[in-house]
Design a protein around this motif. Sequence first.
Motif, PDB file in Angstrom:
ATOM      1  N   GLY A  57       0.805  -1.211   0.000  1.00 37.49           N
ATOM      2  CA  GLY A  57       0.000   0.000   0.000  1.00 37.49           C
ATOM      3  C   GLY A  57       0.837   1.260   0.000  1.00 37.49           C
ATOM      4  O   GLY A  57       2.067   1.207   0.082  1.00 37.49           O
ATOM      5  N   GLU A  58       0.156   2.397  -0.072  1.00 36.93           N
ATOM      6  CA  GLU A  58       0.833   3.701   0.004  1.00 36.93           C
ATOM      7  C   GLU A  58       1.566   3.829   1.335  1.00 36.93           C
ATOM      8  O   GLU A  58       2.692   4.287   1.382  1.00 36.93           O
ATOM      9  N   ASP A  59       0.905   3.442   2.413  1.00 33.50           N
ATOM     10  CA  ASP A  59       1.508   3.481   3.747  1.00 33.50           C
ATOM     11  C   ASP A  59       1.960   2.070   4.088  1.00 33.50           C
ATOM     12  O   ASP A  59       1.132   1.188   4.360  1.00 33.50           O
ATOM     13  N   THR A  60       3.257   1.840   4.071  1.00 29.87           N
ATOM     14  CA  THR A  60       3.793   0.485   4.309  1.00 29.87           C
ATOM     15  C   THR A  60       3.973   0.179   5.795  1.00 29.87           C
ATOM     16  O   THR A  60       4.447  -0.896   6.140  1.00 29.87           O
ATOM     17  N   THR A  61       3.573   1.110   6.661  1.00 30.10           N
ATOM     18  CA  THR A  61       3.672   0.853   8.097  1.00 30.10           C
ATOM     19  C   THR A  61       2.345   0.400   8.694  1.00 30.10           C
ATOM     20  O   THR A  61       2.275   0.052   9.864  1.00 30.10           O
ATOM     21  N   GLN A  62       1.286   0.431   7.891  1.00 32.03           N
ATOM     22  CA  GLN A  62      -0.026  -0.008   8.357  1.00 32.03           C
ATOM     23  C   GLN A  62      -0.506  -1.160   7.481  1.00 32.03           C
ATOM     24  O   GLN A  62      -0.240  -1.180   6.281  1.00 32.03           O
ATOM     25  N   TYR A  63      -1.214  -2.108   8.121  1.00 28.90           N
ATOM     26  CA  TYR A  63      -1.634  -3.317   7.423  1.00 28.90           C
ATOM     27  C   TYR A  63      -3.116  -3.599   7.635  1.00 28.90           C
ATOM     28  O   TYR A  63      -3.666  -3.333   8.695  1.00 28.90           O
ATOM     29  N   VAL A  64      -3.695  -4.188   6.622  1.00 26.68           N
ATOM     30  CA  VAL A  64      -5.004  -4.805   6.727  1.00 26.68           C
ATOM     31  C   VAL A  64      -4.751  -6.280   6.456  1.00 26.68           C
ATOM     32  O   VAL A  64      -4.127  -6.625   5.451  1.00 26.68           O
ATOM     33  N   ILE A  65      -5.177  -7.140   7.353  1.00 21.39           N
ATOM     34  CA  ILE A  65      -4.938  -8.577   7.191  1.00 21.39           C
ATOM     35  C   ILE A  65      -6.272  -9.271   6.942  1.00 21.39           C
ATOM     36  O   ILE A  65      -7.218  -9.114   7.717  1.00 21.39           O
ATOM     37  N   ILE A  66      -6.322 -10.025   5.852  1.00 19.30           N
ATOM     38  CA  ILE A  66      -7.503 -10.815   5.516  1.00 19.30           C
ATOM     39  C   ILE A  66      -7.045 -12.266   5.498  1.00 19.30           C
ATOM     40  O   ILE A  66      -6.118 -12.610   4.761  1.00 19.30           O
ATOM     41  N   GLY A  67      -7.660 -13.114   6.305  1.00 14.88           N
ATOM     42  CA  GLY A  67      -7.132 -14.468   6.402  1.00 14.88           C
ATOM     43  C   GLY A  67      -8.162 -15.544   6.660  1.00 14.88           C
ATOM     44  O   GLY A  67      -9.328 -15.262   6.966  1.00 14.88           O
ATOM     45  N   ALA A  68      -7.689 -16.767   6.505  1.00 12.19           N
ATOM     46  CA  ALA A  68      -8.482 -17.968   6.765  1.00 12.19           C
ATOM     47  C   ALA A  68      -7.505 -19.098   7.085  1.00 12.19           C
ATOM     48  O   ALA A  68      -6.363 -19.077   6.627  1.00 12.19           O
ATOM     49  N   HIS A  69      -7.958 -20.065   7.856  1.00 10.23           N
ATOM     50  CA  HIS A  69      -7.102 -21.239   8.050  1.00 10.23           C
ATOM     51  C   HIS A  69      -7.402 -22.228   6.931  1.00 10.23           C
ATOM     52  O   HIS A  69      -8.538 -22.330   6.465  1.00 10.23           O
ATOM     53  N   TYR A  70      -6.364 -22.925   6.478  1.00  9.63           N
ATOM     54  CA  TYR A  70      -6.568 -23.890   5.383  1.00  9.63           C
ATOM     55  C   TYR A  70      -6.521 -25.335   5.854  1.00  9.63           C
ATOM     56  O   TYR A  70      -6.896 -26.237   5.124  1.00  9.63           O
ATOM     57  N   ASP A  71      -6.077 -25.564   7.065  1.00 10.09           N
ATOM     58  CA  ASP A  71      -6.012 -26.942   7.561  1.00 10.09           C
ATOM     59  C   ASP A  71      -7.402 -27.426   7.958  1.00 10.09           C
ATOM     60  O   ASP A  71      -8.321 -26.645   8.138  1.00 10.09           O
ATOM     61  N   HIS A  72      -7.527 -28.755   8.056  1.00 18.31           N
ATOM     62  CA  HIS A  72      -8.778 -29.345   8.530  1.00 18.31           C
ATOM     63  C   HIS A  72      -8.446 -30.578   9.369  1.00 18.31           C
ATOM     64  O   HIS A  72      -7.315 -30.736   9.819  1.00 18.31           O
ATOM     65  N   LEU A  73      -9.382 -31.467   9.562  1.00 19.42           N
ATOM     66  CA  LEU A  73      -9.266 -32.559  10.534  1.00 19.42           C
ATOM     67  C   LEU A  73      -8.544 -33.805  10.044  1.00 19.42           C
ATOM     68  O   LEU A  73      -8.214 -34.677  10.843  1.00 19.42           O
ATOM     69  N   GLY A  74      -8.347 -33.945   8.741  1.00 18.46           N
ATOM     70  CA  GLY A  74      -7.614 -35.098   8.231  1.00 18.46           C
ATOM     71  C   GLY A  74      -8.469 -36.330   8.043  1.00 18.46           C
ATOM     72  O   GLY A  74      -9.596 -36.263   7.550  1.00 18.46           O
ATOM     73  N   ILE A  75      -7.930 -37.462   8.482  1.00 22.69           N
ATOM     74  CA  ILE A  75      -8.568 -38.769   8.290  1.00 22.69           C
ATOM     75  C   ILE A  75      -8.854 -39.397   9.648  1.00 22.69           C
ATOM     76  O   ILE A  75      -8.027 -39.349  10.545  1.00 22.69           O
ATOM     77  N   ASP A  76     -10.012 -40.022   9.773  1.00 24.12           N
ATOM     78  CA  ASP A  76     -10.363 -40.779  10.969  1.00 24.12           C
ATOM     79  C   ASP A  76     -10.683 -42.201  10.518  1.00 24.12           C
ATOM     80  O   ASP A  76     -11.772 -42.470  10.004  1.00 24.12           O
ATOM     81  N   SER A  77      -9.721 -43.090  10.683  1.00 24.55           N
ATOM     82  CA  SER A  77      -9.878 -44.462  10.197  1.00 24.55           C
ATOM     83  C   SER A  77     -10.972 -45.238  10.926  1.00 24.55           C
ATOM     84  O   SER A  77     -11.397 -46.294  10.464  1.00 24.55           O
ATOM     85  N   SER A  78     -11.470 -44.719  12.053  1.00 23.84           N
ATOM     86  CA  SER A  78     -12.551 -45.414  12.772  1.00 23.84           C
ATOM     87  C   SER A  78     -13.916 -45.178  12.124  1.00 23.84           C
ATOM     88  O   SER A  78     -14.881 -45.850  12.464  1.00 23.84           O
ATOM     89  N   LEU A  79     -13.994 -44.233  11.208  1.00 28.09           N
ATOM     90  CA  LEU A  79     -15.269 -43.951  10.532  1.00 28.09           C
ATOM     91  C   LEU A  79     -15.514 -44.978   9.433  1.00 28.09           C
ATOM     92  O   LEU A  79     -14.597 -45.357   8.714  1.00 28.09           O
ATOM     93  N   GLU A  80     -16.744 -45.401   9.295  1.00 33.44           N
ATOM     94  CA  GLU A  80     -17.095 -46.336   8.234  1.00 33.44           C
ATOM     95  C   GLU A  80     -17.369 -45.584   6.946  1.00 33.44           C
ATOM     96  O   GLU A  80     -17.752 -44.429   6.960  1.00 33.44           O
ATOM     97  N   ASN A  81     -17.183 -46.243   5.826  1.00 33.38           N
ATOM     98  CA  ASN A  81     -17.396 -45.697   4.488  1.00 33.38           C
ATOM     99  C   ASN A  81     -16.363 -44.625   4.152  1.00 33.38           C
ATOM    100  O   ASN A  81     -15.320 -44.927   3.632  1.00 33.38           O
ATOM    101  N   ASP A  82     -16.654 -43.363   4.449  1.00 34.20           N
ATOM    102  CA  ASP A  82     -15.754 -42.271   4.094  1.00 34.20           C
ATOM    103  C   ASP A  82     -15.047 -41.760   5.342  1.00 34.20           C
ATOM    104  O   ASP A  82     -15.669 -41.139   6.201  1.00 34.20           O
ATOM    105  N   SER A  83     -13.750 -41.995   5.444  1.00 31.99           N
ATOM    106  CA  SER A  83     -13.009 -41.619   6.644  1.00 31.99           C
ATOM    107  C   SER A  83     -12.307 -40.266   6.528  1.00 31.99           C
ATOM    108  O   SER A  83     -11.640 -39.841   7.448  1.00 31.99           O
TER     109      SER A  83
END
Length: 174
Positions: free
Chosen positions: A92-118
């Motif tokens: 930006g014009e002012d490099t000492t100030q920030y606007v942060i827009i974010g999201a987490h991309y991780d999730h829960l992974g695999i649960d082998s104890s689940l039937e059908n789709d783990s």
Amino acid sequence: INVHSAQNYIEFLSDDLLEGREAGTRGGEIASLYIASILKQIGIEPLNNSYLQYFTVGKKNEKERFLFAEESDSEQWLEIRKMRNVSGKITGEDTTQYVIIGAHYDHLGIDSSLENDSIYNGADDNASGVSAVLQVAKACLMTGVKPERTIIFAFWDGEEKGLRVAAMLLEILR
């Protein structure tokens, strides 16, 4: 911003190939590299010369949650994982100030104890959030207008493990 590209981002991130994007796993690594490639493709600058910011976490026993770990302390940890956040910016014009827009991309992974789709694919948590942030990044850049403040687009790993990784971004900016 359009439905087609938003849908493509969500479909890729929630595909079985990514094995539920559990933090610190192969699927999470693929997701981070994918997000970094999209940032580069649309023309977002890397943050501090790299889209990827690496960190290590560990836990001392099965009941404990993951904590930030020093690699030198590896003998005290039951399990260690290497993780990465993904970040880009529009200066930006002012490099000492920030606007942060974010999201987490991780999730829960695999649960082998689940039937059908783990596999916990995580389309709504948080592939859709990542897609939204990528869409906003693209739209901001396409205006051709330099923003008043630097805009940082951040994608965090480890949120599902209870990590507070957003604070790491503030350290990078200091």
